[in-house]
Design a protein around this motif. Sequence first.
Motif, PDB file in Angstrom:
ATOM      1  N   LEU B 440       0.833  -1.206   0.000  1.00  0.00           N
ATOM      2  CA  LEU B 440       0.000   0.000   0.000  1.00  0.00           C
ATOM      3  C   LEU B 440       0.865   1.252   0.000  1.00  0.00           C
ATOM      4  CD1 LEU B 440      -3.032  -0.600   2.389  1.00  0.00           C
ATOM      5  CD2 LEU B 440      -2.898  -0.851  -0.077  1.00  0.00           C
ATOM      6  N   ILE B 441       1.910   1.234   0.821  1.00  0.00           N
ATOM      7  CA  ILE B 441       2.827   2.398   0.894  1.00  0.00           C
ATOM      8  C   ILE B 441       3.469   2.612  -0.478  1.00  0.00           C
ATOM      9  CG2 ILE B 441       5.014   3.224   1.913  1.00  0.00           C
ATOM     10  CD1 ILE B 441       4.082   1.708   4.508  1.00  0.00           C
ATOM     11  N   GLU B 444       0.893   4.074  -2.902  1.00  0.00           N
ATOM     12  CA  GLU B 444       0.547   5.471  -2.617  1.00  0.00           C
ATOM     13  C   GLU B 444       1.670   6.432  -3.004  1.00  0.00           C
ATOM     14  OE1 GLU B 444      -0.594   5.110   1.444  1.00  0.00           O
ATOM     15  OE2 GLU B 444      -2.667   4.571   0.930  1.00  0.00           O
ATOM     16  N   SER B 445       2.920   5.935  -2.982  1.00  0.00           N
ATOM     17  CA  SER B 445       4.045   6.828  -3.290  1.00  0.00           C
ATOM     18  C   SER B 445       4.304   6.951  -4.798  1.00  0.00           C
ATOM     19  CB  SER B 445       5.306   6.315  -2.593  1.00  0.00           C
ATOM     20  OG  SER B 445       5.656   5.086  -3.173  1.00  0.00           O
ATOM     21  N   ASN B 455      -3.432   0.667  -8.345  1.00  0.00           N
ATOM     22  CA  ASN B 455      -3.710   1.987  -7.764  1.00  0.00           C
ATOM     23  C   ASN B 455      -5.206   2.294  -7.794  1.00  0.00           C
ATOM     24  OD1 ASN B 455      -0.721   2.382  -8.651  1.00  0.00           O
ATOM     25  ND2 ASN B 455      -1.194   4.039  -7.235  1.00  0.00           N
ATOM     26  N   LEU B 458      -6.992   0.523  -5.107  1.00  0.00           N
ATOM     27  CA  LEU B 458      -6.756   1.245  -3.856  1.00  0.00           C
ATOM     28  C   LEU B 458      -7.793   2.345  -3.678  1.00  0.00           C
ATOM     29  CD1 LEU B 458      -4.279   0.868  -1.990  1.00  0.00           C
ATOM     30  CD2 LEU B 458      -3.345   2.927  -3.001  1.00  0.00           C
ATOM     31  N   ASN B 459      -8.068   3.070  -4.744  1.00  0.00           N
ATOM     32  CA  ASN B 459      -9.044   4.157  -4.680  1.00  0.00           C
ATOM     33  C   ASN B 459     -10.443   3.632  -4.407  1.00  0.00           C
ATOM     34  OD1 ASN B 459      -7.005   5.909  -5.205  1.00  0.00           O
ATOM     35  ND2 ASN B 459      -7.359   5.965  -7.411  1.00  0.00           N
TER      36      ASN B 459
END
Lengths: 129, 461
Positions: B440-441, B444-445, B455, B458-459
């Motif tokens: 996840l990190i 997000e980066s 991604n 994730l949203n």
Amino acid sequence: MNISSVIFKSTVLATCIFWIVIMSQGFQNYMIPLVFLSMIPISICCAITIFLTIVPFFWVRRGELVDEFDGRNRIIFKKYFPFYAIVSFSLCLYGIVESIFAISFFVSAFFTTMQSWVWLAKDNEKQNN
Amino acid sequence: MKNIPLLIGAFLFSIFFYQQDIGLNLSLFSLLTIIILAIYNKDLFKKKSTIIFSIVFIITAITIFFFRSILTIVAYVVAFLTLIGNVSKQGSSVYVNWLNGLYTSIAAFFHRNFNTTEKDEKVTPKQKTDYLHLIKIIGIPLITVIIFIALYKNGNPMFSELISKIDFGFINIQWLLFSVLGYYLLSNISKPVIVDPATTYDLNNGNSLSRERDFIVEKIKKENQLGFILIALLNVLIVIFLITDITYLISTNDLRASAISNQVHNGINTLIASILIAIIIILYFFRGDLNFYKGNKNLKTVTYVWIVLNLLLIINIVIKDCQYIYYFGFTYKRIGVLIYLLLTIIGLLTTLIKVKQIKNFWYLFRVNTLTAFTILIISSTINWDNYITHYNLNYAQSMDFNYLLDLSDNNTFLLKNYADKNNLTAERKSLIEKKYKAYLIELESKKWQEIQYDNFKLNKD
């Protein structure tokens, strides 16, 4: 074949590429004299590489293609340059992957050998004409 | 003026890749490549093969967007070289496309010094570039636009704010050098070149063998006898091997992973040696005039039998490998064995066609490299990590949990989902949670150039 002029041009080209890549990571004033000093080892490297890996193609094939008037170097270039380029690229890429710090060396080595082929072939072409 | 698409392309190349990881940028770069190729080689993009290779190239780029792995990246590079090679010379074999594609990508710029023929030079004399005009059409509008921007900035605060948001801070010497590299690559591929002796040789050589005018019948007869005895003996040997192997397979009850593993790996080693020697022997005997000798029927028959027996040997290994997978789940090595066996089956069948239809060595090489390319592309469109994890968690009789954890992040969401819905040990749950959080990190980066399909998941969450 005017090899000395090709070695001189190759040395200048290799020095330029080598130092542009290094200076792109950060310029320091002390680098300026090093640029000129580095031309000595670079010229030795260029001379050895050109003499041992490029010139033999022209010398060995020269006798066999006596009948081909001005297209002699074109034939040699088209026949051997592609494979030389692929081998040179593979070795330089391997060098970069193994040591990213040597990127400036391998980038300048690749482009200089490529351009040296062109200079040598064109130089011979002029002489034949 | 003709270099403007390349300059724009080089600028975009730097924006896509400078200090970026792989993700969406490869899909965008594949579109850029196809646009550049289409601009400079309009006619070729009407040909079916070029369109097909372009689609294949885009498919490999999309697969990287969905699930990045070493396999997808390799497939992307190979598809790129194939497309460039196809544009450089239509009708050449896949392996020549790879050679031309690689050569074009790395050194076409230098090759073009010697690429013009006398005919070209006469028909289209090189026009001198009007640098003054070039400076005028770039410089004058640029200076005028800058002056007007400065004027409008003072007149409108909203416009001023918009202008101040434009950040060219990313442009530095390294960025410029990277753009030069992009320009070099795009300039190379814009007008693809060929490796002359190899391409001409490939185009001039068909797939069929041609008969020599007068061959010595006595010599051919002796060769025919030797071939028949040799291949007949090898047939007997392979039959004995198969009988003993099948007997062992039926009678053994040893289902330890190490025992089955040994069987599969030994079988594969035997197979590799056997198939290679088989093809070399067949190629040797059917290299020339023996193909046209009337008395070669028996030799051809034992050759077909030998190919069929080798196929049986492969089926035997497939059964062992499937058994192994059933009990201990999928791993990359076990899938690799299946793919290798598939390639071997195709290799043997093409050898059979070669003998039956009197084809030459180049036919074998062409068909088999094309097959390998197709299998590489198809296998790259499969999210193996996800399938391995799904199968091993749900269907395998036993499995190595740490192996699943060590796979790439392509299975992270599946593992997390499995951990949420099933009762796992605390240790396993914490390991999955650790992998999930790290992923996840990482997601997000990611910058916009690096984003991938996960991604968007994730949203949604």
